[in-house]
Design an enzyme around this catalytic site. Structure first.
Site, PDB file in Angstrom:
ATOM      1  N   ASP A  72     -35.212  90.191-146.705  1.00 10.10           N
ATOM      2  CA  ASP A  72     -36.189  90.894-145.881  1.00 10.10           C
ATOM      3  C   ASP A  72     -36.142  92.398-146.134  1.00 10.10           C
ATOM      4  O   ASP A  72     -35.260  92.900-146.859  1.00 10.10           O
ATOM      5  CB  ASP A  72     -35.963  90.584-144.388  1.00 10.10           C
ATOM      6  CG  ASP A  72     -34.491  90.613-143.980  1.00 10.10           C
ATOM      7  OD1 ASP A  72     -33.682  91.226-144.691  1.00 10.10           O
ATOM      8  OD2 ASP A  72     -34.153  90.028-142.952  1.00 10.10           O
ATOM      9  N   ASN A 141     -30.575  86.148-131.274  1.00 13.63           N
ATOM     10  CA  ASN A 141     -31.665  85.306-130.752  1.00 13.63           C
ATOM     11  C   ASN A 141     -31.991  84.149-131.698  1.00 13.63           C
ATOM     12  O   ASN A 141     -33.011  83.492-131.554  1.00 13.63           O
ATOM     13  CB  ASN A 141     -32.921  86.145-130.500  1.00 13.63           C
ATOM     14  CG  ASN A 141     -33.478  86.764-131.779  1.00 13.63           C
ATOM     15  OD1 ASN A 141     -32.925  86.581-132.863  1.00 13.63           O
ATOM     16  ND2 ASN A 141     -34.569  87.492-131.654  1.00 13.63           N
ATOM     17  N   HIS A 143     -32.507  84.418-135.004  1.00  6.77           N
ATOM     18  CA  HIS A 143     -33.330  84.684-136.178  1.00  6.77           C
ATOM     19  C   HIS A 143     -32.516  84.552-137.460  1.00  6.77           C
ATOM     20  O   HIS A 143     -31.316  84.794-137.485  1.00  6.77           O
ATOM     21  CB  HIS A 143     -34.068  86.031-136.077  1.00  6.77           C
ATOM     22  CG  HIS A 143     -33.266  87.265-136.318  1.00  6.77           C
ATOM     23  ND1 HIS A 143     -33.318  88.349-135.464  1.00  6.77           N
ATOM     24  CD2 HIS A 143     -32.422  87.622-137.310  1.00  6.77           C
ATOM     25  CE1 HIS A 143     -32.539  89.299-135.938  1.00  6.77           C
ATOM     26  NE2 HIS A 143     -31.976  88.884-137.057  1.00  6.77           N
ATOM     27  N   GLU A 148     -38.282  85.620-136.340  1.00  8.56           N
ATOM     28  CA  GLU A 148     -37.958  85.664-134.920  1.00  8.56           C
ATOM     29  C   GLU A 148     -38.338  84.330-134.263  1.00  8.56           C
ATOM     30  O   GLU A 148     -39.063  83.526-134.854  1.00  8.56           O
ATOM     31  CB  GLU A 148     -38.732  86.821-134.264  1.00  8.56           C
ATOM     32  CG  GLU A 148     -38.418  88.195-134.854  1.00  8.56           C
ATOM     33  CD  GLU A 148     -37.026  88.716-134.517  1.00  8.56           C
ATOM     34  OE1 GLU A 148     -36.190  87.954-133.986  1.00  8.56           O
ATOM     35  OE2 GLU A 148     -36.761  89.908-134.794  1.00  8.56           O
TER      36      GLU A 148
HETATM   37  C1  GLP Z   1     -30.684  91.704-139.365  1.00 10.10           C
HETATM   38  C2  GLP Z   1     -31.068  91.029-140.679  1.00 10.10           C
HETATM   39  C3  GLP Z   1     -30.654  89.592-140.673  1.00 10.10           C
HETATM   40  C4  GLP Z   1     -29.224  89.498-140.209  1.00 10.10           C
HETATM   41  C5  GLP Z   1     -29.103  89.941-138.785  1.00 10.10           C
HETATM   42  C6  GLP Z   1     -27.696  89.823-138.227  1.00 10.10           C
HETATM   43  O1  GLP Z   1     -31.644  91.622-138.400  1.00 10.10           O
HETATM   44  N1  GLP Z   1     -32.452  91.109-140.983  1.00 10.10           N
HETATM   45  O2  GLP Z   1     -30.823  89.055-141.972  1.00 10.10           O
HETATM   46  O3  GLP Z   1     -28.772  88.186-140.329  1.00 10.10           O
HETATM   47  O4  GLP Z   1     -29.500  91.280-138.750  1.00 10.10           O
HETATM   48  O5  GLP Z   1     -27.030  91.027-138.426  1.00 10.10           O
HETATM   49  P1  GLP Z   1     -25.481  91.221-138.344  1.00 10.10           P
HETATM   50  O6  GLP Z   1     -24.923  90.444-139.487  1.00 10.10           O
HETATM   51  O7  GLP Z   1     -25.261  92.683-138.503  1.00 10.10           O
HETATM   52  O8  GLP Z   1     -25.052  90.709-137.041  1.00 10.10           O
END
Ligand code: GLP
Length: 252
Positions: A72, A141, A143, A148
């Protein structure tokens, strides 16, 4: 000491801490790259895969023929912004692992014609032969990527608004909440699901509920990560805290 957990929906590996999860996840990828030095890896950003990337860099393995496709990218950040995922991938993955920058792709957030660029991104993944291993973090949440709650399971790469909770979760990477973009381009759930192997990584007590729902909750679009229960090859690498709410704690 690392352990594994018998589970009907995934192979689950549990490390004592984030560093050990990094080594366990790295072994999954090293096995793939040893077999196929030109493997195609789906790259995740966020904090969860950082110990994995450190362990891969420390392995000394040759990643110069590996292709990478990021999950992304934010929309609306100037090119070169340190929190753009293109920059994060360059500094956390491409450079430390010695990937060839020409083989590393992130969705293009600039310009106007996002639908065409998103379709081109999916086409580029297909042209590379599809993704061998897709690294995934999980949002609180549920995702995956930036899909989302409510994202269709057959969705493709596209522009989506960020949920307020995700903007709040990610504000720590920016100076303030106001600086967090409100839109992004993300691989769709359908795109992610086509990867041959999903490698989901989570650390910390604050992820324990999301991990439980992803693996053991009802499968549905209101909790996007639950789609992994339908995928034939899933490895989940957790630290003890993130694994704490899973059932069947029989280690083997
Ligand atoms: C972001 C990314 C996701 C990731 C998520 C969790 O929103 N777009 O791909 O999995 O955060 O982040 P973290 O690993 O810092 O908890």
């Amino acid at each position: 000491m690392a352990s594994s957990l018998k589970h009907p929906n995934a192979r689950i590996l549990i490390g004592e801490d984030a560093e050990e999860t990094g080594r366990l996840a790295a072994q999954v990828l090293l096995d793939v790259v040893t077999t196929d030095p030109a493997a195609v890896i789906g790259l995740a950003t966020g904090s969860s895969p950082l110990p994995l990337y450190s362990a891969l860099a420390a392995s000394g393995a040759d990643f110069s023929a590996v292709s990478g496709f990021a999950l992304d990218e934010y929309l609306g950040l100037p090119e070169g912004h340190p929190q753009s995922y293109a920059e994060v991938v360059r500094t956390e993955v491409t450079e430390p692992l010695g990937l060839d920058p020409a083989l590393v792709h992130t969705p293009d957030p600039q310009g106007e014609d996002h639908a065409a660029r998103a379709a081109a991104y999916d086409a580029a993944i297909a042209a590379a032969g599809g993704i061998d291993v897709q690294i995934l973090g999980i949002g609180s949440n549920g995702h995956i990527g930036f899909n989302e709650p409510g994202s269709a399971f057959d969705s493709r790469t596209r522009v989506v608004p960020l949920a307020e909770r995700t903007r709040q979760d990610n504000a720590r990477f920016f100076g303030s909440l106001a600086e967090v973009p409100d839109q992004c381009v993300t691989q769709g759930i359908g795109t992610i699901f086509e990867a041959r192997h999903l490698l989901l990584i989570a650390h910390g007590a604050h992820k324990a509920d999301a991990v439980r729902l992803a693996l053991e909750g009802p499968v549905g679009e209101q909790f996007p990560a639950s789609v992994i229960q339908r995928h034939p090859q899933v490895t989940v690498v957790l630290d003890r805290e993130a694994a704490a709410r899973l059932g069947q704690r029989a280690s083997d």
